[in-house]
Design an enzyme around this catalytic site. Structure first.
Site, PDB file in Angstrom:
ATOM      1  N   ASP A  59     -47.791  55.648   3.443  1.00  0.00           N
ATOM      2  CA  ASP A  59     -46.403  55.592   3.888  1.00  0.00           C
ATOM      3  C   ASP A  59     -46.395  55.099   5.334  1.00  0.00           C
ATOM      4  OD1 ASP A  59     -46.244  56.976   1.476  1.00  0.00           O
ATOM      5  OD2 ASP A  59     -44.614  58.262   2.166  1.00  0.00           O
TER       6      ASP A  59
ATOM      7  N   LYS B 247     -38.531  53.383   1.593  1.00  0.00           N
ATOM      8  CA  LYS B 247     -38.292  54.811   1.806  1.00  0.00           C
ATOM      9  C   LYS B 247     -37.306  54.983   2.942  1.00  0.00           C
ATOM     10  CE  LYS B 247     -40.999  58.863   3.345  1.00  0.00           C
ATOM     11  NZ  LYS B 247     -42.381  59.339   3.648  1.00  0.00           N
TER      12      LYS B 247
ATOM     13  N   LYS C   3     -37.762  55.784  -2.419  1.00  0.00           N
ATOM     14  CA  LYS C   3     -38.079  57.155  -2.035  1.00  0.00           C
ATOM     15  C   LYS C   3     -37.109  57.657  -0.971  1.00  0.00           C
ATOM     16  CE  LYS C   3     -41.782  60.038  -0.057  1.00  0.00           C
ATOM     17  NZ  LYS C   3     -43.197  60.076   0.393  1.00  0.00           N
TER      18      LYS C   3
END
Length: 329
Positions: A166, A229, A265
């Site tokens: 991430d 995300k 996400k």
């Protein structure tokens, strides 16, 4: 929204979709992206009240939500013991007696997400389970460390066994409209990940406008992001429904133009089971059933799992238990 608790199955993340190869930066497409804020907010405001599932259908959707959770600990006082307990919870996210009453077994969370220092303990704790370890990287959460160190950090986490990375983007590139710089940065991060899948954290609460969110989403996908995300969870404003609507519509447009499915996400501030149901309904309506699998949808959460387990116990027993009975470890 209909499903059946008997048909809930876990899926190994990111094994059925081809990696996003990316594409050349298309500035005309990026600059054409707009966001009608008032219309987006009106649409988002209708979601919590328009979609409601009850009884066994609600239980089934909550079980689905569990399979899409990146169970996360990102605290300065993380220890190996805490991470091992979190991994045990990922392997057995709901008490056995509750799952037995629901007629479900073999359910796990989608992944476990930790800082680099905790990657190796998490990998060891999850060995043989098929549950991937995700590592936050690139100077998380601010993303302001030297660029070569951010790239090197990705490599260190991949070498330690992380299956997913991430990364955080440089918000200044979005705020100044330097889309080429954002694209080049994201391409470098994607290359450093190798076989590990990369989730691009936009930190949407710091991007200034929904239009910037839409454009940053497109640029990161063009540069090869496998997921986009919302947040690090450390900003003052994290995942929201308007931001989510903008990002998933960018995903839909990217898929329509390229044929490539990108994951989504939402992260930060999603702590209640009822909120998870709203997000799942939004994904179903805007992207379709294919995105309701953990290879294309994740919640970045820690306390969410505890509330879901509490709601499932209520479905089975008819009574609510205290929150402390559903701790993470």
């Amino acid at each position: 929204m209909q499903t059946d608790t008997q048909n809930i199955k876990t899926h190994l993340p990111l094994v059925t979709e081809l990696r996003n190869p990316g594409m050349a930066l298309d500035l005309d497409w990026v600059r054409a992206a707009q966001a009608n804020t008032s219309a987006i907010e009106r649409r988002a405001a209708t979601l919590p009240g328009r979609r409601s599932v009850k009884k066994e259908y609600q239980a089934a959707w909550l079980l689905k939500a569990i399979t899409c959770i990146d169970l996360t600990t990102l605290a300065g006082d993380d220890t190996v013991g805490r991470v091992q307990r979190l991994c045990a919870k990922a392997r057995q996210p709901v008490r056995h007696d509750i799952l037995e009453a629901l007629g479900v077994d073999g359910i796990t969370t989608g992944a476990v997400c930790v800082y680099h220092e905790m990657v190796a303990p998490a990998v060891a704790a999850l060995e043989g389970t098929g549950i991937p370890v995700a590592a936050v990287s690139t100077g998380f959460p601010a993303g302001l460390s030297p660029f070569h160190l951010r790239v090197a950090e990705i490599g260190e986490s991949v070498n330690a066994g992380a299956h997913e990375i991430d990364i955080v983007i440089s918000r200044r590139h979005v705020l100044t409209g330097n889309w080429q710089a954002l694209y080049d940065e994201m391409r470098a991060f994607r290359a450093a990940c190798g076989e590990a899948h990369v989730k691009a954290i936009l930190a949407t609460g710091e991007l200034g406008s929904l239009r910037n969110v839409a454009r940053a989403s497109l640029v990161c996908m063009m540069a090869g992001a496998d997921f986009i995300k919302t947040s690090t969870g450390k900003e003052s404003v994290n995942a929201t429904l308007p931001v989510s609507l903008v990002m998933i519509r960018a995903i839909r447009e990217y898929h329509e133009r390229t044929g490539v499915r990108i994951g989504y996400k939402p992260a930060g501030g999603i702590s209640k089971a009822k909120d998870a149901l709203v997000y799942l309904s939004l994904i179903k309506e805007e992207l379709g059933n294919r995105w309701l699998q953990p290879d294309l949808f994740r919640f970045g959460a820690s306390s969410l799992l505890g509330d879901i387990e509490r709601q499932l116990e209520h479905h089975v027993t008819g009574a609510y238990s205290a929150s402390y009975r559903h701790s993470m470890g």
